[in-house]
Scaffold this active site. Structure first.
Site, mmCIF file in Angstrom:
data_model
loop_
_atom_site.group_PDB
_atom_site.id
_atom_site.type_symbol
_atom_site.label_atom_id
_atom_site.label_comp_id
_atom_site.label_asym_id
_atom_site.label_seq_id
_atom_site.Cartn_x
_atom_site.Cartn_y
_atom_site.Cartn_z
ATOM 1 N N HIS A 1 8.000 6.399 -68.324
ATOM 2 C CA HIS A 1 9.245 7.043 -68.730
ATOM 3 C C HIS A 1 9.615 8.163 -67.774
ATOM 4 O O HIS A 1 8.764 8.757 -67.125
ATOM 5 C CB HIS A 1 9.145 7.599 -70.155
ATOM 6 C CG HIS A 1 8.168 8.734 -70.307
ATOM 7 N ND1 HIS A 1 6.796 8.553 -70.296
ATOM 8 C CD2 HIS A 1 8.355 10.073 -70.444
ATOM 9 C CE1 HIS A 1 6.188 9.717 -70.447
ATOM 10 N NE2 HIS A 1 7.105 10.662 -70.526
ATOM 11 N N PHE A 2 10.901 8.434 -67.687
ATOM 12 C CA PHE A 2 11.463 9.598 -67.011
ATOM 13 C C PHE A 2 12.135 10.459 -68.075
ATOM 14 O O PHE A 2 12.461 9.982 -69.157
ATOM 15 C CB PHE A 2 12.496 9.180 -65.964
ATOM 16 C CG PHE A 2 11.932 8.366 -64.826
ATOM 17 C CD1 PHE A 2 11.651 8.954 -63.597
ATOM 18 C CD2 PHE A 2 11.693 7.005 -64.968
ATOM 19 C CE1 PHE A 2 11.129 8.207 -62.548
ATOM 20 C CE2 PHE A 2 11.178 6.247 -63.931
ATOM 21 C CZ PHE A 2 10.896 6.855 -62.710
#
Length: 447
Positions: free
Chosen positions: A247-248
């Site tokens: 994830h970012f």
């Protein structure tokens, strides 16, 4: 094995220990297993809104799997203002966040760097410290631990997939989902206005490990936002990522990040990089040593260059943070060692008592403080002292930098000393982000 104890960040309401999924009320009809989650059981029969971002001109001949046409109900929409922030506000109105981040006190710390201090006590309350391993950047995905397939669909804003033409489109109710879609979801413990998570191919259950396609996806999101005050960040394991599911993070902060304003010294690179148009610089006079990548003939040129460096750091077991700025045109890369120093007992008690974990946002200059006294007495000296603990020593950083440049074939073939730039030419101060007239500038509350 090196471990530290820290309070994990709660990014989803489904992350709480022992929480029953039925306790959280969804406004949609139950599907699949009845929890409206992001697992295969529910996602395959749901119709999440879709934002199809435009394809780069150099990619228009591609026919990638999962691309979406502009035909049907798709229509243009302002990605950041109307879609992302609009849907984020709607989730706030529904009470899905753990606290109202817009009421958190924020101030610019006096000094030449303009560090930003925020008092965010809500992020830390009522959670027990958890032990995290910090000496292994690459760890296998563990389906028994919290991951984003367990998130409720009411926390999802939309899917984020590539179109098959040069235009962006929004489909409020698409006919079908991709097999493993890219998801944009709220972070229920936000640091700032519009704080979201970008989760590539959620059903693939990828560990927190950057690859070329995921970084390119993040750059596309920055480009679609078209707002320099909307930035994306990435934390590796060992650099304060607490969820081992790829994830970012991203949020909107209408002031320049301190790291965006510091001078940089250009690094002379080889023909490979010259042909791609990517420029590499080293930060000067900043508490955390780091590299800056910008330019590129295409977005993929820039993305691939940075991804090569990140993959190397991962394979060499070196923790790092990434900041994507300037609408995806500039990327900051920070190899760091705070958690390692903490595990070895090398960080002083005074700093540990602040409970500030220098991840990508803190390293970029946005200090998220948990205690009122730390906020009241915030100073440039205190911010510098904390961030300096995350920085590699000069000797260690130079070794890592050389490793990155050599492995990526970025060094000048005849040697940097022979063809080095003059000091005046290579040392420069970057442009400061300017606000976009499309987004309201009163989103950050200061008192």
């Amino acid at each position: 094995m090196l471990t530290i104890k820290r309070v994990p960040t709660v990014v989803s309401n489904y992350q709480e220990d022992g929480l029953e999924y039925t306790q959280i009320q969804s406004q949609t009809e139950p599907l699949g297993c009845g929890r409206n989650c992001l697992g295969k059981c529910c996602l395959s029969v749901s119709k999440l809104p879709l934002y199809a971002f435009k394809k780069d001109e150099d990619e228009l001949t591609d026919n990638s799997k999962g691309n979406h046409s502009s035909s049907g109900e798709g229509h243009p929409i302002a990605f950041l203002n109307n879609l992302l922030l609009g849907h984020w506000d709607e989730r706030m109105a529904r009470g899905l966040f753990r606290y109202d981040v817009t009421t958190c006190e924020t101030k610019i710390i006096p000094g030449s760097y303009g560090f930003i201090a925020q008092l965010n006590e809500g992020r830390h309350l009522k959670k027990r410290p958890t032990e995290f391993r910090v000496d292994q950047v690459l760890q296998p995905f563990d389906e028994n631990k919290f991951n984003f397939t367990k998130v409720g669909q009411e926390e999802v804003l939309f899917r984020f997939e590539q179109s098959n033409d040069s235009k962006s489109h929004f489909f409020p109710s698409p006919s079908a989902n991709a097999e493993s879609p890219n998801i944009v979801a709220i972070n229920v413990s936000p640091i700032e206005y519009g704080h979201v998570l970008l989760i590539p191919h959620v059903l693939d259950c990828l560990p927190q490990r950057i690859d070329h396609e995921s970084l390119l996806l993040a750059l596309h999101m920055a480009k679609e936002a078209a707002e320099p005050f909307f930035r994306l960040g990435y934390n590796s394991l060992g650099a304060f990522a607490t969820i081992n599911h790829l994830h970012f993070q991203a949020y909107y902060l209408p002031v320049p990040m301190p790291v965006e304003k510091v001078p940089r010294k250009r690094i002379v690179t080889g023909q490979k990089l010259a042909n791609s148009g990517v420029l590499v610089s080293e930060l000067q006079s900043y508490p955390v040593r780091g590299l800056v990548f910008e330019g590129g003939i295409t977005m993929r040129d820039l993305s691939n260059t940075v991804a090569d460096c990140c993959v190397l750091l991962q394979n060499k077991n070196i923790p790092f943070n990434v900041l994507i700025a300037d609408c995806g045109n500039r990327i900051f890369l920070f190899p760091q060692c705070y958690a390692e120093r903490q595990a070895l007992g090398l960080v002083g008690k005074e700093l540990l008592d602040t409970r500030v974990n220098p991840a990508v946002w803190e390293i970029s200059g946005h200090m998220v403080l948990k205690r009122k006294k730390d906020f009241d007495y915030a100073s440039e000296f205190n911010a510098w002292r904390l961030l300096a603990e995350a920085s590699m020593s000069e000797v260690r950083f130079e070794a890592v930098k050389a490793l990155i440049l050599e492995a990526g074939a970025l060094l000048n073939e005849v040697g940097a000393n022979k063809n080095s730039m003059d000091e005046e030419e290579s040392l420069h101060t970057p442009r400061t982000p300017c606000p976009s007239p499309r987004v309201a500038q009163d989103c950050m509350v200061t008192h």
